[in-house]
Design an enzyme around this catalytic site. Structure first.
Site, mmCIF file in Angstrom:
data_model
loop_
_atom_site.group_PDB
_atom_site.id
_atom_site.type_symbol
_atom_site.label_atom_id
_atom_site.label_comp_id
_atom_site.label_asym_id
_atom_site.label_seq_id
_atom_site.Cartn_x
_atom_site.Cartn_y
_atom_site.Cartn_z
ATOM 1 N N GLU A 191 47.503 -9.446 -5.651
ATOM 2 C CA GLU A 191 46.509 -10.324 -6.212
ATOM 3 C C GLU A 191 45.911 -9.781 -7.713
ATOM 4 O O GLU A 191 44.703 -9.500 -7.827
ATOM 5 C CB GLU A 191 45.178 -10.405 -5.477
ATOM 6 C CG GLU A 191 45.499 -10.795 -3.812
ATOM 7 C CD GLU A 191 44.234 -11.161 -3.178
ATOM 8 O OE1 GLU A 191 43.179 -10.634 -3.161
ATOM 9 O OE2 GLU A 191 44.410 -11.757 -2.053
ATOM 10 N N GLU A 360 49.024 -12.691 3.586
ATOM 11 C CA GLU A 360 47.485 -12.326 4.063
ATOM 12 C C GLU A 360 47.051 -13.632 4.436
ATOM 13 O O GLU A 360 47.211 -14.642 3.549
ATOM 14 C CB GLU A 360 46.775 -11.719 3.139
ATOM 15 C CG GLU A 360 46.929 -10.303 2.879
ATOM 16 C CD GLU A 360 45.681 -9.511 1.652
ATOM 17 O OE1 GLU A 360 44.662 -10.299 1.796
ATOM 18 O OE2 GLU A 360 46.076 -8.780 1.035
#
Ligand code: GAL
Length: 445
Positions: A191, A360
């Site tokens: 991320e 995720e």
């Protein structure tokens, strides 16, 4: 008189524009009551997994996060799940769930605690972990940087300074050969969006800065680091499957007739999502070219949690309940449960023409009231998207067990297993059992 004509024309133009946005950028919502969530089918080769990250579970770390926790007097990560000592037992949980893959990260601060000083013992522990997974028939997916790094790197300015990227490259190329004979799937970074915006704009992650321009610079540098590492590692082992985990948060206008809300939405969707997709697709980000980034991925990892209803009054912290639609269920983290968003998230990523790995997805839910349903809704969406032709190869649930949730510390519990931090006991939750039985039936079906 002329003014009246101008005003009326402006009003009409305004209405036409918002109407067109409304039509061309729909915000889908499903009537979940009318959907049979058990009606799912996945291809045989689909990968079922769970994910964790080193700093959130290992305990006993000394890195940019522990430094930040102390400096800002935040909750300390401390022993976390004591996974560094209990990892063998935790691997048994993976077997109990029946997953076929496990995504975890390597703690750079353990491998290179001081610049240029390599800790072979720590490397061996990770190597043993990989052996243990393979012996259990569980494929490792290794993340090289999941928000945490050594203090010496942070003190040099971390990813803020482009001349520091060489240190990240050195760490990656140092440890990769130890594992590349056994590990095929790699995420370089986790991320870049969350890492840079939370750390350099929202001030909630280390180094706690509050400057949008700094955040953009860091995001760019992280993408350059990713690109460079990708090419280096591919040279070392061309058959490796290397990508990064991208958080896709969808920004939707809070009021769909308000042009300002739309404009904020477009800007945020570009800053958070579009810029990174563009760097991988075109080698350009925020109007500038980023070297080595174009085409630097064999897959794109998707971390998907929610959508954010946006207006120009942007919250400067995550410690509030975000707005939600009336019918939406708000999760403990304060954002709505919005499985429908997986459709837009994967559509955007499909522009890259790469396989999508869902690296995720999960929910904070200490009582486990919502998680079974959350899991089933998201899996139902994924099953539907695959049937519609979207190339989704895997699903890694966040997370195997409760752990240290960054800025929120231990207050948020994302685990399929409950962790009692006093006794370090792990107990499977109902959602864990739900996931276990879905995996079982899909694997045998
Ligand atoms: C992601 C992050 C994970 C985990 C998760 C839950 O942004 O990669 O480490 O914290 O959020 O909020």
């Amino acid at each position: 008189m002329e003014w009246t004509v101008v005003l009326i024309s402006l009003l009409i133009a305004y209405l036409i524009i918002t109407f067109l946005f409304h039509i061309f950028f729909p915000e889908h919502h499903l009537d979940w009551q009318s959907i049979n969530l058990d009606d799912i089918t996945f291809p045989n080769e689909f990968t079922w997994g769970v994910a964790t990250a080193s700093h959130q579970i290992e305990g006993g770390n000394s890195n940019n996060w522990t430094q930040f926790e102390e400096r800002e007097n935040k909750e300390r990560s401390g022993l976390a799940c004591n996974h560094w000592n209990l990892w063998q037992k935790d691997h048994e949980l993976l077997t109990e769930l029946g997953v076929s893959s496990y995504r975890f990260s390597i703690e750079w601060s353990r491998i290179e605690p001081n610049e240029g000083e390599w800790n072979e013992e720590a490397i061996l522990v990770y190597s043993d972990m990989i052996d243990s997974l393979i012996a259990k028939g569980i494929e490792p997916m290794v993340t090289l940087h999941h928000f945490s790094h050594p203090i010496w790197f942070e003190e040099k300015g971390g990813f803020y300074n482009q001349e520091n990227l060489i240190h990240f490259k050195n760490y990656c190329t140092k440890i990769f050969p130890y594992f590349s004979d056994r590990v095929t799937k790699w995420c370089t970074v986790n991320e870049p969006d969350v890492f840079s915006i939370m750390g350099y704009h929202m001030g909630m992650f280390p180094p706690g800065k509050r400057s949008p321009l700094k955040a953009i610079r860091v995001m760019k540098n992280v993408m350059i680091a990713h690109g460079e590492v990708y090419h280096e590692l591919k040279q070392l082992s061309p058959n490796s499957y290397i990508g990064l985990a991208k958080n896709v948060t969808i920004f939707d206008p809070y009021r769909r007739w308000n042009l300002l809300h739309w404009l904020t939405t477009f800007a945020l969707n570009y800053i958070w999502n579009g810029a990174i997709i563009s760097s991988l697709k075109r080698g350009r980000m925020y109007g500038k070219s980023v070297k080595h980034v174009k085409g630097s991925a064999d897959f794109i990892g998707l971390n998907y949690y929610t959508h954010v209803l946006t207006s120009p009054f942007l919250p400067q912290t995550t410690e509030i309940d975000l707005p939600s639609r009336k019918h939406e269920i708000v999760t403990e983290f304060g954002y709505p449960m919005y499985a429908e968003g997986l459709q837009r998230a994967t559509k955007w990523l499909s522009k890259l023409k790469l396989p999508i790995e869902i690296t995720e997805n999960g929910v904070s839910d200490g009582e486990d009231k919502l998680r079974p349903n959350h899991l089933k809704r998201h899996l139902w969406m994924i099953s539907k998207l695959i049937k519609e032709g979207v190339d989704i190869r895997s699903y890694y649930h966040w997370s195997l067990m409760d752990n240290f949730e960054w800025a929120e510390g231990y207050s948020m519990r994302f685990g399929l297993y409950h962790v009692d931090y006093e006794t370090q006991t792990r107990t499977i939750r109902d959602s864990g059992k739900t996931y276990q039985s879905i995996i079982k039936s899909q694997k045998s079906g």
